[in-house]
Design a protein around this motif. Sequence first.
Motif, PDB file in Angstrom:
ATOM      1  N   GLY A   1      10.676   9.968  -1.472  1.00 15.83           N
ATOM      2  CA  GLY A   1      11.093  10.082  -2.875  1.00 15.83           C
ATOM      3  C   GLY A   1      11.572  11.485  -3.198  1.00 15.83           C
ATOM      4  O   GLY A   1      12.593  11.676  -3.870  1.00 15.83           O
TER       5      GLY A   1
ATOM      6  N   ARG B   1       0.811  -1.220   0.000  1.00 12.94           N
ATOM      7  CA  ARG B   1       0.000   0.000   0.000  1.00 12.94           C
ATOM      8  C   ARG B   1       0.843   1.269   0.000  1.00 12.94           C
ATOM      9  O   ARG B   1       0.335   2.352   0.235  1.00 12.94           O
ATOM     10  N   ALA B   2       2.116   1.146  -0.273  1.00  8.82           N
ATOM     11  CA  ALA B   2       3.034   2.281  -0.140  1.00  8.82           C
ATOM     12  C   ALA B   2       2.633   3.487  -0.983  1.00  8.82           C
ATOM     13  O   ALA B   2       2.825   4.622  -0.561  1.00  8.82           O
ATOM     14  N   ASN B   3       2.047   3.258  -2.155  1.00  8.66           N
ATOM     15  CA  ASN B   3       1.709   4.407  -3.005  1.00  8.66           C
ATOM     16  C   ASN B   3       0.592   5.257  -2.421  1.00  8.66           C
ATOM     17  O   ASN B   3       0.336   6.354  -2.893  1.00  8.66           O
ATOM     18  N   LYS B   4      -0.057   4.786  -1.378  1.00  4.22           N
ATOM     19  CA  LYS B   4      -1.128   5.551  -0.728  1.00  4.22           C
ATOM     20  C   LYS B   4      -0.598   6.475   0.373  1.00  4.22           C
ATOM     21  O   LYS B   4      -1.328   7.321   0.867  1.00  4.22           O
ATOM     22  N   TYR B   5       0.636   6.302   0.767  1.00  3.93           N
ATOM     23  CA  TYR B   5       1.179   7.037   1.905  1.00  3.93           C
ATOM     24  C   TYR B   5       1.912   8.291   1.446  1.00  3.93           C
ATOM     25  O   TYR B   5       2.830   8.234   0.631  1.00  3.93           O
ATOM     26  N   ASN B   6       1.533   9.448   2.015  1.00  3.10           N
ATOM     27  CA  ASN B   6       2.225  10.686   1.681  1.00  3.10           C
ATOM     28  C   ASN B   6       3.691  10.648   2.061  1.00  3.10           C
ATOM     29  O   ASN B   6       4.535  11.220   1.369  1.00  3.10           O
TER      30      ASN B   6
ATOM     31  N   VAL C   1       5.753   8.239   1.875  1.00  3.72           N
ATOM     32  CA  VAL C   1       6.539   7.545   0.845  1.00  3.72           C
ATOM     33  C   VAL C   1       6.883   8.536  -0.267  1.00  3.72           C
ATOM     34  O   VAL C   1       8.024   8.565  -0.750  1.00  3.72           O
ATOM     35  N   LYS C   2       5.934   9.370  -0.650  1.00  2.00           N
ATOM     36  CA  LYS C   2       6.195  10.413  -1.639  1.00  2.00           C
ATOM     37  C   LYS C   2       7.235  11.394  -1.112  1.00  2.00           C
ATOM     38  O   LYS C   2       8.100  11.863  -1.853  1.00  2.00           O
TER      39      LYS C   2
END
Length: 70
Positions: free
Chosen positions: A58, A47-52, A54-55
């Motif tokens: 990046g 579910r990493a792409n849902k977490y701010n 994680v952004k």
Amino acid sequence: RTTLSKIMIETLEARAENLGTIVYKTRIRECVAIQEDQATQSNLFDRANKYNSVKDYGAFVNEVLKQLKE
């Protein structure tokens, strides 16, 4: 951001300037969901792409790479 966060950032930036170093501009937001995944040993990457945050990580990596190229 909390008042405490703002004070800490200002303090760190002032100390970094005195030491001749920098504090990166990218801020990593806290994410309770990531802490919960860690606590339950869930797969963060599902579910990493849902977490701010994680952004944010990046963006931090991109900021470091840009600084290294200069």
